[in-house]
Design an enzyme around this catalytic site. Sequence first.
Site, short mmCIF file in Angstrom:
data_model
loop_
_atom_site.label_atom_id
_atom_site.label_comp_id
_atom_site.label_asym_id
_atom_site.label_seq_id
_atom_site.Cartn_x
_atom_site.Cartn_y
_atom_site.Cartn_z
N HIS A 299 0.85 -1.21 0.00
CA HIS A 299 0.00 0.00 0.00
C HIS A 299 0.88 1.25 0.00
O HIS A 299 0.62 2.21 -0.72
CB HIS A 299 -0.87 0.06 1.27
CG HIS A 299 -1.91 -1.01 1.39
ND1 HIS A 299 -2.05 -1.78 2.52
CD2 HIS A 299 -2.87 -1.43 0.52
CE1 HIS A 299 -3.06 -2.62 2.35
NE2 HIS A 299 -3.57 -2.43 1.15
N SER B 64 -2.92 -7.74 2.75
CA SER B 64 -3.19 -7.69 4.20
C SER B 64 -3.63 -9.07 4.69
O SER B 64 -3.25 -9.52 5.76
CB SER B 64 -4.29 -6.67 4.51
OG SER B 64 -3.89 -5.39 4.10
#
Length: 165
Positions: A19, A130
Amino acid sequence: MCKKIAIYPGFFDPITNGHLSIVTRGLEIFDKLIISILNNPKKAPLFSIDERISMIKQALQDTPNIEVDTFGGLLVDYVIQKKSNIILRGIRALSDFEYEFQMALMNRKLNRDVQSVFLMTDYKWFYISSTIIKEAASFGGDISGLVPEFVNEKLKEKFLQAKNA
Ligand code: PNS
């Protein structure tokens, strides 16, 4: 000059180096990025919204032109509300493409004024998400180098709490 603001939406549960790489490179294109966490009551995240906001802020504390926010409902409505017309998304492997393509076309159907922009994830982060990081961390796997060190510590704390609960 009119500032170009892009919305970078997601769950960020938790934020990863993948990210962060998209954020850094997104800022080379846009004047400002609003990182927006979807507040979805149907999902059971590992980290609360407040924890995720605070982790994103900490990871980007030295990065200017960032805002961290949350949203609910339709993403395109939120994008307009934030006076933007751009959704920024990262694409890893080809497997992401179908989902992202579907989402981009649906968003386009919902509002033709909103454009989706995709950046390829740096090859170093190609295999991380994630979800896979949480999975590895939950079994005590070493995920250092894939998330900021303080996120790694928070993951360890979470899974220790869960074990002792
Ligand atoms: O972190 P993720 O799972 O890749 O994020 C997905 C997200 C939050 C971008 C997506 O689920 C979303 O935009 N949801 C908001 C609801 C919406 O607008 N749906 C219609 C377009 S598919």
